[in-house]
Scaffold this motif. Structure first.
Motif, short mmCIF file in Angstrom:
data_model
loop_
_atom_site.label_atom_id
_atom_site.label_comp_id
_atom_site.label_asym_id
_atom_site.label_seq_id
_atom_site.Cartn_x
_atom_site.Cartn_y
_atom_site.Cartn_z
N GLY D 9 0.84 -1.20 0.00
CA GLY D 9 0.00 0.00 0.00
C GLY D 9 0.87 1.25 0.00
N VAL D 14 -0.91 6.88 4.55
CA VAL D 14 0.01 6.59 5.64
C VAL D 14 1.41 6.37 5.09
CG1 VAL D 14 0.60 4.91 7.43
CG2 VAL D 14 -1.78 5.63 7.13
N ASP D 59 1.84 -1.55 -4.62
CA ASP D 59 0.51 -0.94 -4.55
C ASP D 59 -0.25 -1.33 -5.80
OD1 ASP D 59 -1.78 0.94 -4.28
OD2 ASP D 59 -0.53 1.86 -2.74
N ILE D 60 -1.56 -1.28 -5.73
CA ILE D 60 -2.38 -1.54 -6.93
C ILE D 60 -2.69 -0.22 -7.63
CG2 ILE D 60 -3.40 -3.68 -6.06
CD1 ILE D 60 -5.88 -2.01 -5.31
N LEU D 100 1.52 -4.41 -7.73
CA LEU D 100 1.31 -5.72 -7.12
C LEU D 100 1.24 -6.76 -8.24
CD1 LEU D 100 0.68 -7.00 -4.28
CD2 LEU D 100 -1.72 -6.98 -5.01
N VAL D 134 0.24 -1.45 5.00
CA VAL D 134 -0.57 -0.24 5.21
C VAL D 134 -1.55 -0.08 4.05
CG1 VAL D 134 1.02 1.04 6.69
CG2 VAL D 134 1.30 1.14 4.20
N THR D 136 -5.32 -0.93 2.05
CA THR D 136 -6.73 -0.85 2.38
C THR D 136 -7.18 -2.00 3.27
OG1 THR D 136 -6.91 0.06 0.15
CG2 THR D 136 -8.97 -0.52 1.26
N ASP D 210 -3.46 -3.42 13.55
CA ASP D 210 -4.30 -2.22 13.54
C ASP D 210 -3.72 -1.11 14.43
OD1 ASP D 210 -6.38 -0.74 12.68
OD2 ASP D 210 -7.95 -1.74 13.83
N THR D 213 -4.25 4.89 16.92
CA THR D 213 -3.87 6.28 16.67
C THR D 213 -4.89 7.30 17.14
OG1 THR D 213 -4.81 6.04 14.48
CG2 THR D 213 -2.42 5.83 14.66
N GLY D 245 -9.23 8.01 2.10
CA GLY D 245 -9.34 6.72 1.43
C GLY D 245 -9.77 5.66 2.42
N ASP D 246 -9.17 5.70 3.60
CA ASP D 246 -9.47 4.71 4.61
C ASP D 246 -10.94 4.82 5.03
OD1 ASP D 246 -8.90 2.69 6.39
OD2 ASP D 246 -8.37 4.09 8.00
N LYS D 259 -13.20 -3.27 11.89
CA LYS D 259 -12.55 -2.18 12.59
C LYS D 259 -13.22 -1.89 13.94
CE LYS D 259 -9.43 1.20 11.82
NZ LYS D 259 -8.21 1.07 11.02
N ASP D 317 -5.26 11.41 10.90
CA ASP D 317 -4.92 10.00 10.99
C ASP D 317 -3.55 9.66 10.42
OD1 ASP D 317 -6.84 9.00 12.52
OD2 ASP D 317 -7.78 7.76 10.98
N SER D 318 -3.25 10.17 9.24
CA SER D 318 -1.98 9.78 8.62
C SER D 318 -0.81 10.37 9.38
CB SER D 318 -1.95 10.23 7.16
OG SER D 318 -2.99 9.58 6.46
N ALA D 321 -0.29 8.10 12.25
CA ALA D 321 0.16 6.75 11.91
C ALA D 321 1.60 6.74 11.39
CB ALA D 321 -0.77 6.15 10.85
N1 NAD Z 1 -4.10 6.25 9.55
C1 NAD Z 1 -4.34 5.66 10.68
O1 NAD Z 1 -4.41 6.30 11.73
C2 NAD Z 1 -4.52 4.18 10.70
C3 NAD Z 1 -4.66 3.54 11.93
C4 NAD Z 1 -4.84 2.18 11.95
C5 NAD Z 1 -4.89 1.47 10.76
N2 NAD Z 1 -4.77 2.12 9.60
C6 NAD Z 1 -4.88 1.33 8.38
O2 NAD Z 1 -3.82 1.65 7.51
C7 NAD Z 1 -4.28 1.37 6.18
C8 NAD Z 1 -3.88 2.49 5.26
O3 NAD Z 1 -4.59 3.66 5.56
P1 NAD Z 1 -4.49 4.90 4.55
O4 NAD Z 1 -5.21 6.04 5.21
O5 NAD Z 1 -3.09 5.07 4.12
O6 NAD Z 1 -5.38 4.38 3.34
P2 NAD Z 1 -5.28 4.76 1.80
O7 NAD Z 1 -6.55 4.37 1.21
O8 NAD Z 1 -4.79 6.17 1.65
O9 NAD Z 1 -4.10 3.83 1.25
C9 NAD Z 1 -4.25 2.44 1.04
C10 NAD Z 1 -3.38 2.07 -0.15
O10 NAD Z 1 -3.42 0.65 -0.28
C11 NAD Z 1 -3.48 0.35 -1.66
N3 NAD Z 1 -3.95 -0.99 -1.83
C12 NAD Z 1 -5.22 -1.44 -1.80
N4 NAD Z 1 -5.23 -2.77 -1.95
C13 NAD Z 1 -3.97 -3.18 -2.08
C14 NAD Z 1 -3.34 -4.43 -2.27
N5 NAD Z 1 -4.05 -5.55 -2.32
N6 NAD Z 1 -2.00 -4.47 -2.35
C15 NAD Z 1 -1.25 -3.36 -2.30
N7 NAD Z 1 -1.80 -2.13 -2.13
C16 NAD Z 1 -3.13 -2.06 -2.02
C17 NAD Z 1 -4.36 1.42 -2.22
O11 NAD Z 1 -4.21 1.53 -3.63
C18 NAD Z 1 -3.87 2.66 -1.47
O12 NAD Z 1 -2.83 3.30 -2.14
C19 NAD Z 1 -5.76 1.13 6.25
O13 NAD Z 1 -6.01 -0.26 6.27
C20 NAD Z 1 -6.11 1.67 7.62
O14 NAD Z 1 -7.25 1.02 8.16
C21 NAD Z 1 -4.58 3.46 9.54
#
Ligand code: NAD
Ligand code: NAD
Ligand code: NAD
Ligand code: NAD
Ligand code: NA
Ligand code: NA
Lengths: 381, 381, 381, 381
Positions: D9, D14, D59-60, D100, D134, D136, D210, D213, D245-246, D259, D317-318, D321
């Motif tokens: 990701g 993040v 990443d996808i 990916l 990190v 989705t 998880d 944060t 996005g999240d 979650k 959030d980001s 994190a």
């Molecule tokens: N930001 C926080 O405070 C926090 C806290 C806990 C957990 N998280 C988790 O961290 C993750 C990322 O959060 P974010 O805000 O960066 O989300 P985001 O949507 O900005 O980024 C997720 C990325 O993952 C990519 N992706 C999706 N499927 C994929 C796959 N199969 N393989 C590779 N890449 C893939 C997407 O294209 C995207 O670029 C989420 O699962 C979120 O729940 C975030």
């Protein structure tokens, strides 16, 4: 209708935000969000437009307007891109922002201020100039017999001792120069019997006091709700945390007291009684121009049941005030044109501590304002 | 003017709180806090008094009224000492609270309900009986062609299948018996074209829907504030945590959806657009009749600056609703006497989801109500 | 282990709530919720039980204990049914609650107080008596050279002028009578070098200051969170709205200042720096014993991003304090039995402004407390 | 110690925030605020530094990293000036962020991922590569017998049907390539018996799940406070409003449920019982990466008195994190070097839903982490 807007405190946050905004709106770079006269109910072609406003003013500071605009952008009050876009136009305003005249007597200062106003009107060929006070809040002034009598005041001003606080001197000068005057601050301004007499003598309107932009705004809609529902408010307590230049000044106990008193007036005015509780103002420099206010209201309902509501307001003070400055300039110009003289009680909608015996519920104030706009728009001298 | 108040759901929290309150006020043991008709602006000798109300009703529960009152006292909704003081008077009401008739067809049920209403009127020699629905909120009903046509409805009611949800059947019965009908719940009630036709045929008024007692009340004053100040609301999200019988029922998704939809209507109605965000309702048994609602509003001001306000409302739902039941009974009786028929749009002040094309701002609704009270008071048939 | 608990301020809210509670728990009518020593981690048979506590005390007021208990019930601090149930037992305590002796010199007063303590111990055949100060908060005292020297103090006390504030005189008398002393108030109490010397001379422990029951408690867990996550707290501002006897007294600027200072100490102690912002205390009589505190924390995260958290605490002060009084009596008795002398730094968990160089994070204080309980329980002289 | 940080990701918020931050810190343009390993208590020369991290990932999406950085700056997550300053360095990372692999079977995909990891390690001559997920959040996967058995899993992966959710496939590939694996998302990842077996077979550590944060972080300090003070929590309800996005993904019921469940685990873990109430997650696009969470806690104190605390968390959030990602990479590399294998229970401090039987109170987790850091730092293979 070419309208001058002369700002006392022209280099402050509220003033410069209003300039940046007016310039950006004129250039089609921003929408007039926050401008009350741009709501469908109040929009009128007969009012001067935002684009008709010509800016000038006095200040004791010499910070250039574009520097101040950059600082406001840094603080998140105005967008960086707008501050840059209007930089040249701000330079154009610079020449009309003058240092506050310093002279031997208050009478001379008043004549120098009036002369600045005359030159401004002439240079830009303006139909009229509205003076609005957005300078630092003053402490409450010491009483003086000349405050109640225009003739006595005129003589006293030429004496060696200061008689008027700066805001009232500005009001005196503005009215003397034939300019309507509005006090956006809680300071004295035109709120003296002698100045009321002067306004009436000159056939001029004036308005104030203390722009209503945050906690008091919310109070002015919540308090009527309790009254209309026959719920008894037992306590209403609050705290305002604010930074910025205004916050620093309000940290002074005297200014703070003036402001806090102004903020509580809405409660007896809408409830018909004074609930327990106070409103605090605390200076927290780091918050800058963003203010956080928290209020707790406890109330009593059917058969005495105790209930409560609390709210947190997180607002940007200058962003809330600036569009109202544009509104007030346009409204006061229109009122003047329509022949209104004396206190503009119809502007209570804009103020924490409005002039005259007026409704304190926002909705009532809105209806009064709406009627006034209709009447200004339909009357042209 | 001896006025009957027949409550559908007469053994519920709202109903019994309104009975305890009316009895306590009548006995001089409590002030009419929360009763809108007791504000100086709306008080009128020509309206029926709280003391003129005679209570009766239907319920599917058989909990004695004094047991319920004791439970409400235990939960802090009414004071223990008032619940005790009115115990005997509640026993007096018992005989007029009857089980909801159960019969083979909805038509028969309606006739049995109407017969109960007739007996109630006769026994107490009442000028009129106002029926108010304070029973459990229903899920949205399935549409049926007979809902739009009074004749079709009359035949369908005598068929074997249910055509109307219970609230609409109650409205049908009430109107058939010549009684004005008010829906304090979000349920269908009289809100069907066929029932509107029935009300007009009978020359009767009806009102609703969904008493406005908490978060929506605050919304109805805050949202106009944003509109009048030309501040753009970007998001408005909220959550309501509530226990009690009503809370348990609202935990059912269908009822919850009906209620949540009803709660959001005020925003487009006052802002002119729909901001992002939802209102959630969560059942938390332990909170009992005390509801906590939290709302977050994010908005945009001058030059796009982002700001926010949040509020927490902590109210006792039945204590907020009960005095409005007394108001609605008195108002509807007066409207009936004054010859009003059809939807009582002038009662929008009381409802989350008011009938007709009406203002959604509380202050406007208050003005409309005030005018209506004046007109009811001055008109007597 | 029969343990006397002698309360300075025995007729106040905290004192009487602790009596009602101890009696109700002993009678099996209530659970020891809020008593820290009843958590699984701290429960120990070797500590004196709640049932082992024998109450007595001094006060300048003469309100009967059962009257005060009834008032606390009226205010919702204790349940009505418990106040009634323990009424007789409270009458039993009456004889051991004595007026504060009034004499010519402070030395005589101290001896009279000590004599009261001796009589109390003898009458009830107590192993030891713990004295806890729960009387009205005093203003900060004027400095006096005798505060730093035990011999000088002993002579000065027999002079004509008062040398010690009441709390310190109480501590002097208690220690002189061989009783461990704890200050639950922010007042001076035993916190003077001369009294520390007296405690060591007598081989006695003492504890304090200022019970941690609300906003500071929350601070002591939130502040370490920011520190451990390396988030920089920029501002921490708060307001406490409280009524009750304690609130009325804290409305006095001097007492207020003492309390507010005590409340802020946790921040540098856990963060390592002092963020901007103040803690206000406002008296709002109508809130009675229920206190509402609101705090706003603004902080900076990764790359300077600004964030914020705010909390509202709505607690019943006496209900929060009373179980801690029982805990402190039991702990101090056990510490005394175990031979601890001097400041009980291990009790920091209980105090806003703990004695000595101690951790300010609640979790650390808890670990220190746990170790102390284990050591008290395993040591018996 | 040159350490690779491979992000699943890598083009998400993040991930890119962590890259911008690491580059800015390395360049001396920003302080490591929010990085736990930079607190005085945890700083250790023996750990890899932020400057030692080399970024890559899958990443996808194909959004360029600098475009994403610009979008994050626009949204206020990172300062504009830092996003610009590191633009070139981000371009340098581009080559190591790969699509990916998409292949016929999951087995082939795993081998292609492993090959990418090998190439990355070789190209940069890295001591080790830590893989952190990190991407989705996924819905909970369907159970499959091969999840419990490594041999069965190996065969199943070469069959035609997918056996593992993407996160678990990533974990499988990482471990197969000899890389420690950490799940920052609530997704399955390494949390399957077959993958635990693989980690032990390969002598590798893994961590999750998880990142903690926001609301859960506050819960993990508030809940222990109630437990230690023996105050009974009756209800704990909350709502999380988030965009980004999240947020969009969490609006999907399945992901939301995963979650929300993860968020509630801290309560039984610290209180020892489950209070009433739920945690909601609502998607509000306009809030973007800034999340507002509100929680209401009602609790019971001495003699049953009811009290409450509520808090509002407004965080990015980001920004919260990203520094933890840097910490986790450094810690996991050090753990690997120190020979730790299997679940890294010592990282519970970082996670909402930590692996293993671990303390849920933040303070306890911090102590465990501190001991682990000391042990990693003192052990080198
Ligand atoms: N930001 C926080 O405070 C926090 C806290 C806990 C957990 N998280 C988790 O961290 C993750 C990322 O959060 P974010 O805000 O960066 O989300 P985001 O949507 O900005 O980024 C997720 C990325 O993952 C990519 N992706 C999706 N499927 C994929 C796959 N199969 N393989 C590779 N890449 C893939 C997407 O294209 C995207 O670029 C989420 O699962 C979120 O729940 C975030
Ligand atoms: N922003 C709001 O929401 C709001 C609401 C109500 C009232 N007000 C009032 O508006 C005023 C301005 O607020 P601000 O935030 O712009 O403050 P500011 O400190 O940024 O600006 C005040 C300006 O006034 C100038 N000044 C001081 N004394 C002067 C004098 N005697 N003559 C001319 N200029 C003088 C200062 O140099 C400064 O440039 C304050 O009095 C404030 O209380 C503001
Ligand atoms: N309290 C408020 O603030 C408020 C505000 C708006 C609307 N309402 C609505 O008022 C209604 C009553 O609320 P409450 O708190 O008193 O609920 P409640 O559960 O205490 O009472 C409802 C009563 O209705 C009875 N009932 C159920 N179905 C019936 C039927 N078919 N016929 C007759 N009686 C029936 C139940 O037995 C019960 O006694 C609910 O629909 C609620 O949504 C309440
Ligand atoms: N309740 C809490 O949560 C809390 C927390 C920390 C500290 N405290 C402190 O505990 C103390 C008691 O609080 P309260 O709410 O019970 O107050 P209160 O006013 O109800 O009781 C104080 C009692 O002390 C008596 N008193 C006054 N001066 C005295 C003297 N010189 N000698 C003996 N008695 C005297 C008063 O007559 C009164 O009965 C206060 O100092 C308060 O600041 C309370
Ligand atoms: Na809040
Ligand atoms: Na709040």
């Amino acid at each position: 209708m070419r309208t001058g807007l002369w700002l006392i405190g022209a280099r402050g946050s509220v003033a410069v935000t209003s300039m940046v905004g007016a310039l950006a709106i004129r250039a089609g770079l921003a929408a007039p969000t926050g401008c009350v006269l741009e709501t469908p109910e109040l929009r009128h072609d007969a009012l001067p437009g935002i684009g008709d406003l010509v800016f000038g003013g006095h200040d004791i500071s010499s910070t250039p307007l574009d520097k101040k605009a950059a600082a406001l952008a840094e603080a998140g009050v105005v967008p960086e891109r707008l501050a840059s876009a209007v930089q040249d136009a701000l330079l154009g305003i610079e020449q009309d922002v003058r240092p506050l005249p310093v002279t031997a007597t208050q009478g001379e200062t008043a004549r120098a201020v009036a002369a600045d106003l005359d030159r401004f009107r002439a240079r830009h060929d303006l139909d009229r100039v509205v003076v609005i006070n957005v300078s630092t809040t003053e402490p409450a002034p010491s009483p003086h017999p000349a405050h109640a009598d225009l003739d006595a005041l005129r003589s006293a001003l030429d004496g060696p001792d200061p008689v008027l606080p700066p805001s009232a001197l500005a009001a005196y000068a503005a009215l003397s120069a034939g300019c309507p005057y509005v006090d956006f601050t809680p300071s004295t301004g035109a709120r003296l019997p002698a100045l009321d007499a002067l306004a009436r003598e000159k056939g001029l309107p004036y308005g104030g006091h203390d722009g209503k932009t945050g906690e008091t705004l919310v109070k002015s809609v919540l308090a009527p709700m309790f009254a209309q529902r026959n719920l008894r408010v037992r306590t209403w307590s609050g705290i305002n945390l604010l930074g910025g230049g205004d916050g620093a000044n309000l940290a002074e106990p005297a200014a703070n007291a003036a402001k806090a008193a102004s903020k509580q007036r809405v409660l007896p005015g809408t409830l018909g009684y004074v609930p327990e509780g106070d409103t605090r103002i605390d200076f927290v420099a780091d918050l800058d121009d963003f203010k956080t206010a928290w209020d707790l209201v406890t109330f009593e309902g059917f058969l005495g049941t105790r209930m409560r509501v609390e709210f947190t307001w997180h607002g940007c003070d200058s962003a809330l005030a600036a569009p109202l400055i544009l509104d007030l300039a346009r409204l006061t110009a229109a009122a003047h044109r329509a022949g209104r003289t004396g206190p503009l009680t119809e502007l209570a909608f804009f103020f924490k501590d409005p002039l005259g015996e007026v409704p304190h519920a926002l909705a009532e104030q809105w209806r009064v304002l709406r009627a006034a706009v209709d009447s200004y728009a339909s009357t042209t001298r």
